[in-house]
Design an enzyme around this catalytic site. Structure first.
Site, short mmCIF file in Angstrom:
data_model
loop_
_atom_site.label_atom_id
_atom_site.label_comp_id
_atom_site.label_asym_id
_atom_site.label_seq_id
_atom_site.Cartn_x
_atom_site.Cartn_y
_atom_site.Cartn_z
CG ASP A 1 3.06 -0.61 1.27
OD1 ASP A 1 3.71 -1.04 2.24
OD2 ASP A 1 1.97 0.00 1.41
CG HIS B 1 -0.43 -3.73 0.03
ND1 HIS B 1 -1.26 -2.81 0.64
CD2 HIS B 1 0.17 -3.05 -0.98
CE1 HIS B 1 -1.15 -1.64 0.01
NE2 HIS B 1 -0.30 -1.76 -0.98
CG HIS C 1 -2.05 -2.76 -5.06
ND1 HIS C 1 -2.09 -1.57 -5.73
CD2 HIS C 1 -1.51 -2.49 -3.85
CE1 HIS C 1 -1.59 -0.62 -4.96
NE2 HIS C 1 -1.24 -1.15 -3.82
CG HIS D 1 5.51 2.17 -2.75
ND1 HIS D 1 5.31 3.36 -2.10
CD2 HIS D 1 4.30 1.57 -2.82
CE1 HIS D 1 4.02 3.48 -1.78
NE2 HIS D 1 3.39 2.41 -2.21
ZN LIG Z 1 0.15 -0.36 -2.47
#
Ligand SMILES: [Zn+2]
Length: 298
Positions: free
Chosen positions: A94, A145, A149, A240
């Site tokens: 991510d 995503h 964010h 991540h």
């Molecule tokens: Zn995230």
């Protein structure tokens, strides 16, 4: 603990079979009406009616703050049963793409002949479009995503939330040539507005089976232990490339974790595939229903 399964929506919203709101939200509306009727019919009971509404709001909020819950609608915490039967797992990465980390992640995945799903942030994708395209060209998948964010994502109203998701969807489709089919909320936090928006945009919400907390944990051994604990077919793992914590050598933690995680995956006879590949049946058709409710393990 087992989650309620009555809030599970179809993964193919276009089928027309799924209700626009999760059953739990519909029940909440009925709860409010009932509490209001009680207060009118028996005015002395108003503190109880108020308490009933407060309890309901607390439950809805808890459902949104618990990333793996299904109270607010369909939510993949594991891969569909077909994928698990094929011994597949999904590694999801991510908050990128990040030019300082993502290219090295791609090299590690290549070395281990593994495929992953990158939940990209819209603004990051527009800043590094070539890197986004390289992810796809090397056999991986780019999914949605959100656009910015935002830490306030779960506090947005329906319009703000819809704009965030639609902007990322348009950018990612434009950059990669392929419209995302999966969405992950920033930090996994949601509110009841999300489910109907995802249904309209034909996106399936995906959370995870286990996460490594590698945006805050600096010790690769610690992150690996969290991700690989009870590793099994059907697992969805979260790491991540963007916002990654750095280990003592200054490198993103995911770069130290991936080689060992992928070796463990192979030793267990598991194969790391994209979410898109995992959602295909053996005959190539896409999965049309969410996986059954699973027992919680993390
Ligand atoms: Zn995230």
């Amino acid at each position: 603990m087992t989650t309620p399964s009555d809030g599970v929506l179809s993964a193919t919203p276009a089928s027309g079979k799924a209700a626009p709101w999760p059953a739990y939200v519909t029940a909440s509306v009925a709860w409010h009406v009932g509490a209001g009727a009680l207060a009118i019919a028996a005015p002395a009971s108003w503190p109880w009616a108020l308490a009933a509404i407060a309890a309901n709001h607390a439950a809805l909020t808890a459902g949104g703050l618990w990333p793996r819950s299904r109270w607010l609608g369909s939510n993949w915490t594991r891969l569909p049963a077909d994928a698990a039967a094929r011994r597949e797992i999904a590694i999801t990465i991510d908050d990128g793409p990040d030019p300082a980390v993502t290219p090295a992640v791609l090299d590690l995945l290549d070395e281990h002949d593994a495929r992953a799903t990158f939940f990209c942030i819209g603004t990051q994708a527009r800043t590094h479009p070539a890197l986004c395209r390289e992810i796809v060209a090397r056999g991986h998948s780019v999914q949605n995503h959100s656009d910015g964010h935002s830490a306030r994502f779960s506090l947005l109203g329906p319009k703000g939330m819809s704009d965030e998701i639609a902007a990322a969807q348009a950018s990612l489709a434009d950059i990669t040539g392929e419209a995302p089919r999966f969405f992950r909320a920033p930090a996994g936090l949601r509110n009841p507005f999300l489910a109907p928006i995802l249904q309209r945009l034909e996106l399936q919400l995906v959370s995870w089976t286990r996460r490594g907390f590698d945006t805050v944990r600096r010790d690769p051994a610690d992150v690996l232990a969290r991700l690989a604990r009870d590793l099994d077919a059907g697992d969805i793992l979260l790491a991540h490339d963007g916002n990654a914590a750095r280990s003592d050598d200054g490198r993103a933690v995911v770069l130290a974790v991936l080689p060992q995680l992928l070796a463990r995956t192979r030793a267990l006879g598991l194969v790391a595939v994209t979410l898109r590949a995992a959602s295909q049946h053996g005959d190539g058709a896409e999965t049309t229903t969410s996986p059954p409710a699973q027992s919680e393990s993390a």
